[in-house]
Design an enzyme around this catalytic site. Structure first.
Site, PDB file in Angstrom:
ATOM      1  N   GLU A 142       0.827  -1.204   0.000  1.00 54.66           N
ATOM      2  CA  GLU A 142       0.000   0.000   0.000  1.00 54.66           C
ATOM      3  C   GLU A 142       0.859   1.251   0.000  1.00 54.66           C
ATOM      4  OE1 GLU A 142      -2.174   1.094   3.540  1.00 54.66           O
ATOM      5  OE2 GLU A 142      -0.877  -0.138   4.807  1.00 54.66           O
ATOM      6  N   ASP A 177      -6.067   2.463  -0.360  1.00 57.75           N
ATOM      7  CA  ASP A 177      -6.624   3.208   0.766  1.00 57.75           C
ATOM      8  C   ASP A 177      -6.994   4.609   0.287  1.00 57.75           C
ATOM      9  OD1 ASP A 177      -7.002   4.731   3.139  1.00 57.75           O
ATOM     10  OD2 ASP A 177      -5.830   3.273   4.269  1.00 57.75           O
ATOM     11  N   GLN A 203      -9.625   0.150   1.464  1.00 55.03           N
ATOM     12  CA  GLN A 203      -9.895   0.716   2.782  1.00 55.03           C
ATOM     13  C   GLN A 203     -10.395   2.146   2.613  1.00 55.03           C
ATOM     14  OE1 GLN A 203      -5.977   0.099   4.521  1.00 55.03           O
ATOM     15  NE2 GLN A 203      -6.737  -1.626   5.725  1.00 55.03           N
ATOM     16  N   GLU A 239     -11.285   1.464   7.958  1.00 55.28           N
ATOM     17  CA  GLU A 239     -10.074   1.781   8.717  1.00 55.28           C
ATOM     18  C   GLU A 239     -10.065   3.268   9.058  1.00 55.28           C
ATOM     19  OE1 GLU A 239      -5.338   0.670   8.528  1.00 55.28           O
ATOM     20  OE2 GLU A 239      -6.210   1.818   6.886  1.00 55.28           O
TER      21      GLU A 239
END
Length: 256
Positions: A142, A177, A203, A239
């Protein structure tokens, strides 16, 4: 509708133990969860709690090294054998817990050029995938923005995507993310459209603050609609740091 996983490291911060948070996630309607780290937890107790509440763990991060000393992952670290041991341990833990994805944190390069660090990341991801990646387990990388994690080897979505493309292995994917994309000034929906074929896990959290969707400037409901339209069948990890009682911050999920 996306499939949501509760992040056990951020949600229900008032609950002191992971088993308590698993129970809270189940009561809130989650049947899946993710967590930062499991290497320092009691795995038998963790698995028993997951089984008891009917919650599936879908993702965790491999041992990042000595966090208190500033380590943020071992993928580009100086000790090859230490990295390999962390992957071996993560693969064993994933098999025990029935987890399909392990996130390998790239780390902060120590006195090496960024290009050398990226070469190490590529070579070690290829080794991990060849050694442990299979139908039951895959590895993720990530991007983490430089404000939250200064010096991190993969600080932009483009850098993370380029690494996954270079590795070119079906069991190495992106952990996308939206928060980290937003924190470097990118529109997460545009990044998602460009990187969708590389993504294995998603996320969400809003910008600024890393709070629940709807508290900031990102169009996360639109992003989730884009995911659905793309045929994404993976998990979306919640998250984020809740601004109030976690259950009170889940209303946004009903609008997806």
């Amino acid at each position: 509708m996306p499939r949501f996983a509760a992040n056990l490291s951020m949600l229900w911060p008032e609950l002191a133990t992971v088993p308590e948070r698993i129970g809270a996630a189940a009561r809130a309607g989650f049947d899946a969860a993710e967590i930062l780290f499991v290497h320092d937890l009691g795995l038998a107790e963790l698995r028993d709690s997951l089984d008891e509440h009917g919650v599936r763990l879908v993702l965790f991060d491999a041992d990042p090294g000595n966090w208190a000393a500033g380590e943020r992952g071992l993928l580009c670290g100086p000790d090859e054998s230490r990295f390999r041991r962390s992957v071996e341990r993560a693969a064993s833990d994933a098999a025990f817990l029935g987890v399909g994805w392990v996130n390998l944190l790239a780390g902060v390069p120590e006195s090496i050029p960024s290009e050398t660090a990226l070469d190490l990341c590529r070579e070690r991801l290829q080794w991990a995938a060849a050694s442990y990646g299979g139908s039951e387990l895959g590895f993720l990388v990530e991007a983490i923005n430089p404000l939250d994690m200064p010096g991190y080897a993969l600080s932009t979505p483009d850098a993370a995507a380029a690494l996954v493309e270079d590795v070119a292995h079906s069991r190495v994917r992106l952990q996308f993310d939206a928060y980290h994309a937003g924190m470097v000034g990118r529109d997460p929906r545009e990044v998602l459209a460009a990187q969708r074929p590389l993504i294995g896990h998603v996320q969400v959290a809003d910008v600024p603050g890393r709070h629940e969707p709807g508290t900031g400037r990102l169009d996360l409901i639109g992003l989730l609609s884009d995911l659905d339209a793309s045929g994404y069948d993976g998990w979306v990890g919640c998250e984020y740091q809740p601004t109030r009682a976690t259950e009170e911050t889940l209303e946004w999920m009903r609008r997806t």
